[in-house]
Design a protein around this motif. Structure first.
Motif, PDB file in Angstrom:
ATOM      1  N   THR A   1       8.862  -0.929   3.163  1.00  0.00           N
ATOM      2  CA  THR A   1       7.866  -1.068   3.944  1.00  0.00           C
ATOM      3  C   THR A   1       7.799  -0.602   5.398  1.00  0.00           C
ATOM      4  O   THR A   1       9.295  -0.535   6.473  1.00  0.00           O
ATOM      5  CB  THR A   1       8.067  -2.346   4.293  1.00  0.00           C
ATOM      6  OG1 THR A   1       6.986  -3.535   4.541  1.00  0.00           O
ATOM      7  CG2 THR A   1       9.194  -2.751   4.990  1.00  0.00           C
ATOM      8  N   GLY A   2       6.690  -0.697   5.728  1.00  0.00           N
ATOM      9  CA  GLY A   2       6.649   0.189   7.459  1.00  0.00           C
ATOM     10  C   GLY A   2       5.990   0.898   7.301  1.00  0.00           C
ATOM     11  O   GLY A   2       6.220   1.897   8.776  1.00  0.00           O
TER      12      GLY A   2
ATOM     13  N   HIS B   1       4.645   5.466  10.721  1.00  0.00           N
ATOM     14  CA  HIS B   1       6.045   4.545  11.480  1.00  0.00           C
ATOM     15  C   HIS B   1       6.174   5.655  12.465  1.00  0.00           C
ATOM     16  O   HIS B   1       6.062   6.853  11.592  1.00  0.00           O
ATOM     17  CB  HIS B   1       6.600   4.620  10.042  1.00  0.00           C
ATOM     18  CG  HIS B   1       8.113   3.718  10.868  1.00  0.00           C
ATOM     19  ND1 HIS B   1       8.047   2.236  10.739  1.00  0.00           N
ATOM     20  CD2 HIS B   1       8.732   3.981  11.539  1.00  0.00           C
ATOM     21  CE1 HIS B   1       8.990   1.967  11.423  1.00  0.00           C
ATOM     22  NE2 HIS B   1       8.964   2.109  11.937  1.00  0.00           N
ATOM     23  N   HIS B   2       6.256   5.362  13.959  1.00  0.00           N
ATOM     24  CA  HIS B   2       6.491   6.469  14.806  1.00  0.00           C
ATOM     25  C   HIS B   2       8.500   6.474  14.345  1.00  0.00           C
ATOM     26  O   HIS B   2       9.497   5.489  14.364  1.00  0.00           O
ATOM     27  CB  HIS B   2       7.341   5.829  15.803  1.00  0.00           C
ATOM     28  CG  HIS B   2       7.870   5.922  17.033  1.00  0.00           C
ATOM     29  ND1 HIS B   2       6.828   6.700  17.428  1.00  0.00           N
ATOM     30  CD2 HIS B   2       9.170   6.061  17.896  1.00  0.00           C
ATOM     31  CE1 HIS B   2       7.372   8.013  18.302  1.00  0.00           C
ATOM     32  NE2 HIS B   2       8.990   7.168  18.242  1.00  0.00           N
TER      33      HIS B   2
ATOM     34  N   THR C   1       2.680   2.209  18.631  1.00  0.00           N
ATOM     35  CA  THR C   1       3.213   1.712  18.287  1.00  0.00           C
ATOM     36  C   THR C   1       3.739   0.000  18.576  1.00  0.00           C
ATOM     37  O   THR C   1       4.416   0.293  19.545  1.00  0.00           O
ATOM     38  CB  THR C   1       4.407   2.658  18.074  1.00  0.00           C
ATOM     39  OG1 THR C   1       3.779   4.110  18.018  1.00  0.00           O
ATOM     40  CG2 THR C   1       5.773   3.219  17.801  1.00  0.00           C
ATOM     41  N   GLU C   2       4.384  -0.522  17.690  1.00  0.00           N
ATOM     42  CA  GLU C   2       5.326  -1.708  17.456  1.00  0.00           C
ATOM     43  C   GLU C   2       6.739  -1.573  17.855  1.00  0.00           C
ATOM     44  O   GLU C   2       7.052  -0.740  17.528  1.00  0.00           O
ATOM     45  CB  GLU C   2       4.066  -2.422  16.827  1.00  0.00           C
ATOM     46  CG  GLU C   2       3.392  -2.683  16.237  1.00  0.00           C
ATOM     47  CD  GLU C   2       2.739  -4.377  16.337  1.00  0.00           C
ATOM     48  OE1 GLU C   2       3.546  -4.821  15.348  1.00  0.00           O
ATOM     49  OE2 GLU C   2       1.326  -4.527  16.234  1.00  0.00           O
ATOM     50  N   SER C   3       7.306  -2.508  18.166  1.00  0.00           N
ATOM     51  CA  SER C   3       8.963  -2.653  18.498  1.00  0.00           C
ATOM     52  C   SER C   3       9.574  -2.540  17.287  1.00  0.00           C
ATOM     53  O   SER C   3      10.908  -1.488  17.160  1.00  0.00           O
ATOM     54  CB  SER C   3       9.299  -3.851  19.233  1.00  0.00           C
ATOM     55  OG  SER C   3       8.586  -5.007  18.091  1.00  0.00           O
ATOM     56  N   ASP C   4       8.873  -2.790  16.165  1.00  0.00           N
ATOM     57  CA  ASP C   4       9.715  -2.488  15.053  1.00  0.00           C
ATOM     58  C   ASP C   4       9.338  -0.444  14.406  1.00  0.00           C
ATOM     59  O   ASP C   4      10.041  -0.299  13.441  1.00  0.00           O
ATOM     60  CB  ASP C   4       9.842  -3.037  14.124  1.00  0.00           C
ATOM     61  CG  ASP C   4       8.200  -3.175  13.225  1.00  0.00           C
ATOM     62  OD1 ASP C   4       7.665  -2.760  14.013  1.00  0.00           O
ATOM     63  OD2 ASP C   4       8.195  -4.352  12.618  1.00  0.00           O
TER      64      ASP C   4
END
Length: 409
Positions: free
Chosen positions: A386-387, A54-55, A98-101
Motif C-alpha cells: 500500500t502507498g 509514491h516518492h 508528498t506526505e511524510s510517509d
C-alpha cells in the motif's frame, strides 16, 4: 485506420487509451468498461484523495515495494517510472504533493482532480468509450491479424490490437474468457488486508495507533516495522497491511490462521527493557505507574498492558513486583496474537496473481504468445504494498502498452 480496443476502464486501461490515442493520431481507440463507471478505484483511493504514486529517490528504492514482479518491473520501470508519472500529470496542470510517509496526492486532496485530468485527455484525443460492455470471448485470427470480441450484450467488435486491463480478478474462473489466448494464470489470492483477532480484548482499544512497532510472523519468516492501528476487528495500519502483501500466498495457504508477534517498543530488546523498568522503579518510586508512562505510549494502551501484566493502575513504581515487571517487558517486546481470518483494508482490494509474467514482454507489455495482444495493470502477476505502488504499476504498464510496440505507423 487501425483499431485498438482497451478492455477495462480503470487507471491502467484509461491511461493506455489516452496515451495510445495521443501517440498514434491515426489510431482509433475504444475503451470497453463492463460497469457504468470509469476510474472507480481512482475515485475512492486514499480516502477519496487518490494516492497517485509514491516518492522514492530512485527506481531501485521503488522496486523494493513489490512482493511479486521485481525482475519484470526492473525492465518496465526503465521506460516509465514514478518520476515520469509526476511529470505527466504536472504537464497537464496537476501538481502532486508528498506526505511524510512518502505517499503522493494531488495538491487539491481530491481524486476528482485526477479523474478530471484523465477525462479531459480522453475527450481531447477522441477516445470512444462503451459502458456496460462486458467481454464474453476474445478470438484471434492469426492469418488476418484481427481480433474479434463478443460482448455480453450481443455486440461484436473487431480490432487490430487489444489491451487487457481488467484489474485484479478475485476468482480464477473470471479469466475464462481469456483461455483462448493460451496464457497461463497464476491463481489470484487477496493481498492488502487487516488481521482479525477474535477473543482478545485488545480490540476494545480500537482507534489507537502505535506509530512505530515491529510485527513478525515467525511461521512465514516475515516481519515489518511501522505504524500499527488497533481496530474493532484486530490489527491494521501500514506495518500489518504491508506484511499481508509479502505473505499473501502463505497466509492464503494457512486459511488465515497463524500467530503474529508485535514488538511495541522496537528500540528495546527484552533484557534492556527489564533493566529500564527496574531503573524507573527507582527514579519514579513515589509515582503511580498509570500516571507516569515513560515510553510515550497512548494512555489506554498503557493501561491495557499494565492490566495484562497483573498490575493495578494505582500501583507505585517502587512497588512494582519483579514478576509483573518481567511480564510487562515480555509483552512490550513480543506480544503474541492469534490471527483467525482477514478483512479487506478499506478500498485497497488488491490481488496477488494474474497472467504469468514470463509470457509478457516487459518492454512492450505485448503477449509473447499472441501478436497484437497487450496487458496493463493488476491483471498481471504484479502487486505492490500500500502507498501508491499499485497505481504506479498501472500508469507504467498502461503507458508502455500504449506504444503498441511501435507497430502503428
Amino acid at each position: 485506420m487501425k483499431h485498438l480496443i482497451v478492455i477495462g476502464g480503470g487507471a491502467a486501461g484509461i491511461f493506455c487509451a489516452i496515451n495510445a490515442a495521443r501517440m498514434h493520431r491515426d489510431l482509433q481507440v475504444t475503451v470497453l468498461e463492463k460497469s457504468n463507471k470509469l476510474l472507480s478505484k481512482v475515485r475512492v483511493s486514499g480516502g477519496g484523495r487518490c494516492n497517485v504514486t509514491h516518492h522514492c529517490n530512485s527506481v531501485s528504492e521503488l522496486l523494493k515495494k513489490y512482493p511479486r514482479g521485481l525482475h519484470f518491473l526492473k525492465k518496465s520501470y526503465s521506460h516509465f517510472n514514478h518520476f515520469d508519472t509526476i511529470n505527466w500529470f504536472q504537464e497537464r496542470g496537476v501538481n502532486l504533493k508528498t506526505e511524510s510517509d512518502g505517499r503522493m496526492f494531488p495538491n487539491t486532496d481530491s481524486s476528482e482532480t485526477i479523474i478530471h485530468c484523465l477525462m479531459t485527455e480522453l475527450n481531447k484525443y477522441r477516445v470512444n468509450v462503451m459502458m456496460n460492455a462486458q467481454v464474453e470471448s476474445l478470438v484471434n485470427d492469426k492469418e488476418k491479424k484481427i481480433f474479434t470480441l463478443n460482448l455480453q450484450n450481443g455486440k461484436m467488435l473487431q480490432a487490430d490490437f487489444v489491451c487487457v486491463a481488467t484489474g485484479g480478478l478475485n476468482k480464477s474462473e473470471q479469466f475464462n474468457w481469456l483461455k483462448s489466448t493460451g496464457h497461463t494464470l497464476v491463481a489470484p489470492v487477496p493481498s492488502l488486508f487487516t488481521f482479525n483477532i477474535p477473543d482478545n480484548n485488545i480490540r476494545e482499544l480500537m482507534g489507537i495507533s502505535i506509530p512505530n512497532a515491529l510485527v513478525k510472523i515467525p511461521t512465514f519468516n516475515i516481519k515489518n516495522q511501522g505504524a500499527v492501528l488497533i481496530t474493532h476487528w484486530g490489527l491494521s495500519g501500514p506495518a500489518v497491511i504491508t506484511l499481508s502483501a509479502w505473505g499473501a500466498r502463505e497466509m492464503h495457504g494457512s486459511d488465515y490462521q497463524f500467530d503474529v508477534i508485535v514488538h511495541w517498543l522496537p528500540d528495546y530488546h527484552e533484557q534492556k527493557l527489564r533493566e529500564s523498568l527496574l531503573q524507573y522503579s527507582r527514579e519514579l518510586a513515589s509515582q503511580k505507574i498509570m500516571n507516569r508512562n515513560p515510553f510515550g505510549l497512548p494512555e489506554r494502551f498503557w493501561k491495557y498492558q499494565l492490566e495484562k501484566a497483573d498490575l493495578k493502575p494505582d500501583t507505585r513504581w517502587a512497588d512494582l513486583p519483579a514478576a509483573s515487571r518481567n511480564k510487562l517487558a515480555v509483552q512490550l517486546t513480543g506480544q503474541k496474537f492469534s490471527v483467525r481470518g482477514k478483512t479487506t483494508f478499506k478500498e485497497e482490494f488488491v490481488t496477488a496473481g494474474g497472467i504469468e509474467l514470463s509470457e509478457i514482454d516487459p518492454h512492450t507489455m505485448e503477449s509473447k504468445l499472441v501478436s497484437g495482444l497487450y496487458f496493463a495493470g493488476e491483471m498481471m502477476d504484479v502487486d505492490g504494498v500500500t502507498g501508491g505502488f499499485n497505481f504506479q504499476h498501472a500508469w507504467t504498464s498502461g503507458w508502455i502498452a500504449a506504444n503498441l510496440g511501435n507497430q502503428v505507423t
